[in-house]
Design an enzyme around this catalytic site. Structure first.
Site, PDB file in Angstrom:
ATOM      1  CB  THR A   1      -0.896   0.009   1.247  1.00  0.00           C
ATOM      2  OG1 THR A   1      -1.672  -1.192   1.272  1.00  0.00           O
ATOM      3  CG2 THR A   1      -1.807   1.221   1.270  1.00  0.00           C
ATOM      4  CD  GLU A   2      -1.107   5.475  -0.870  1.00  0.00           C
ATOM      5  OE1 GLU A   2      -0.308   6.101  -1.584  1.00  0.00           O
ATOM      6  OE2 GLU A   2      -2.350   5.528  -1.028  1.00  0.00           O
ATOM      7  CG  LEU A   3       5.004   2.687  -4.177  1.00  0.00           C
ATOM      8  CD1 LEU A   3       5.988   3.491  -5.034  1.00  0.00           C
ATOM      9  CD2 LEU A   3       4.863   1.276  -4.739  1.00  0.00           C
TER      10      LEU A   3
END
Length: 392
Positions: free
Chosen positions: A146-148
């Site tokens: 998630t979100e890198l």
């Protein structure tokens, strides 16, 4: 060896909460704004998903498979496509059938479980892996959190789940003098390869395209100026047609880009797993604390940077053990949707340039309204969990 261009798009739609008042607690356990979810999804499908999927499919066919691209599509988005826009799923399936598209795994609910609960993180990753296989007929081999969000410890967990490649941010405070345009490895598990986002070139498309108005020839020139083995262009898929409207020329740019890249003898396209196979790691990259691709800090402060966010985060994950004991599908489903990181993002209180970006994607007038609405929902959910435990 040619320079590898890794074009990766993230697809996600949050499950938006309805206006949930204090007096609804204990009386009404339907939490979602179905009208907003359906309306927004239909709009973005017409403006972004369907035209872009068609454009990419045509580019793959025109290049006879030389053009390659990768996606991650959250389980939350897939649920909405299935419910409101099955034609979008069909268009992604058509891309999968070409064999030129890699589907990257992630958390099913676009959650922050990797920062809270190893068991819940594992559950969501495996659920997402099964979902990708079910809808698109391919088994994901690479991973993006998630979100890198990434750290050494998260990377090791991901490797233990069977993934040998992970996508994350080329954050300046982690890289120092190093370039994001090489493959690195995890110091706790050297067999895990790291692909780092080139945030300058990625954000030229995602955030600065309308202002700069560059064409494909100009962008290819920028690609050629880099010195590494790989250029990772990672961005939200909604960039096309939604964040950057069609009248900016963004579709014309993307239509021209594949041919311009492939016509150049120094460049080629590759998927994350292909790059991991072709390119050797140039060394370990220590990331002791979590990084992300969000905001100037490139850390987790977009979701956990203030007391409101931390309170909501702690209270939702405090229910994990009870939910595991109960193992009730309806509670698991709501728990998943309440974990979506978007809810915490709406509570961010940052100012200046980051604050403007947060406001652009926020359905609430203030972070405090987002917090109150979420906590009202969470209060009702906690009551349901408590009642189920008392009945067990």
């Amino acid at each position: 060896m040619k320079k590898n261009i890794c074009l990766y798009f993230h697809v996600h739609q949050p499950t938006r909460l309805r206006l949930y008042r204090f007096f609804d607690i204990g009386k009404d356990s339907h939490y979602y704004d179905d009208f907003a979810n359906r309306t927004i999804l239909h709009r973005i499908a017409q403006k972004c998903y369907l035209p872009m999927n068609e454009l990419l499919l045509e580019a793959i066919k025109a290049s006879k498979g030389a053009f390659k691209v990768s996606f991650s599509v959250t389980g939350s988005a897939i649920e909405q496509f299935d419910r409101y826009a099955p034609e979008v799923l069909d268009s992604f399936k058509a891309l999968a059938d070409t064999g030129c598209v890699e589907f990257v795994c992630e958390t099913y609910n676009h959650s922050l479980a990797s920062l809270a609960s190893p068991a819940e993180f594992r559950h969501q990753v495996l659920k997402q892996k099964d979902t990708i296989q079910k809808y698109f007929g391919v088994e994901p081999k690479a991973f993006r959190n998630t979100e890198l969000i990434y750290s050494d410890a998260i990377g090791k967990e991901v490797y233990d789940l069977g993934f040998k490649t992970i996508l994350t941010e080329g954050a300046k405070h982690i890289l120092g003098w190093k370039s994001p345009d090489y493959v690195y490895s995890n110091p706790l598990q050297p067999k895990l390869k790291l692909l780092l986002r080139n945030y300058v070139l990625s954000d030229d498309i995602a955030f600065r395209f309308a202002d700069h108005g560059f064409d494909a020839d100009t962008f290819v020139g920028w690609l050629k100026q880099t010195e590494g083995d790989v250029i990772n262009l990672f961005m939200d898929y909604e960039t096309f047609g939604e964040h950057q409207s069609a009248n900016t020329g963004i579709f014309d740019f993307m239509k021209a880009l594949p041919g311009k890249v492939l016509a150049d003898k120094e460049l080629t396209f590759a998927t994350p797993s292909e790059i991991a196979r072709k390119c050797k790691s140039v060394g370990e990259l220590p990331v002791p604390e979590p990084i992300s691709w969000a905001d100037e800090e490139r850390d987790t402060s977009a979701w956990l940077g203030n007391e409101l966010q931390q309170d909501a985060f702690n209270k939702i994950y405090a229910l994990t053990e009870q939910l595991s004991i109960l193992d009730q599908p309806n509670l698991w489903n709501d728990f998943g949707h309440l974990q979506e990181s978007d809810h915490l993002y709406y509570m961010c209180t940052k100012f200046f340039s980051d604050g403007e970006i947060h406001k652009r994607f926020n359905p609430y007038d203030t972070p405090y309204e987002a917090f109150i609405n979420f906590m009202n929902v969470l209060s009702d959910f906690a009551i349901r969990v408590e009642n189920a435990m008392s009945e067990k």
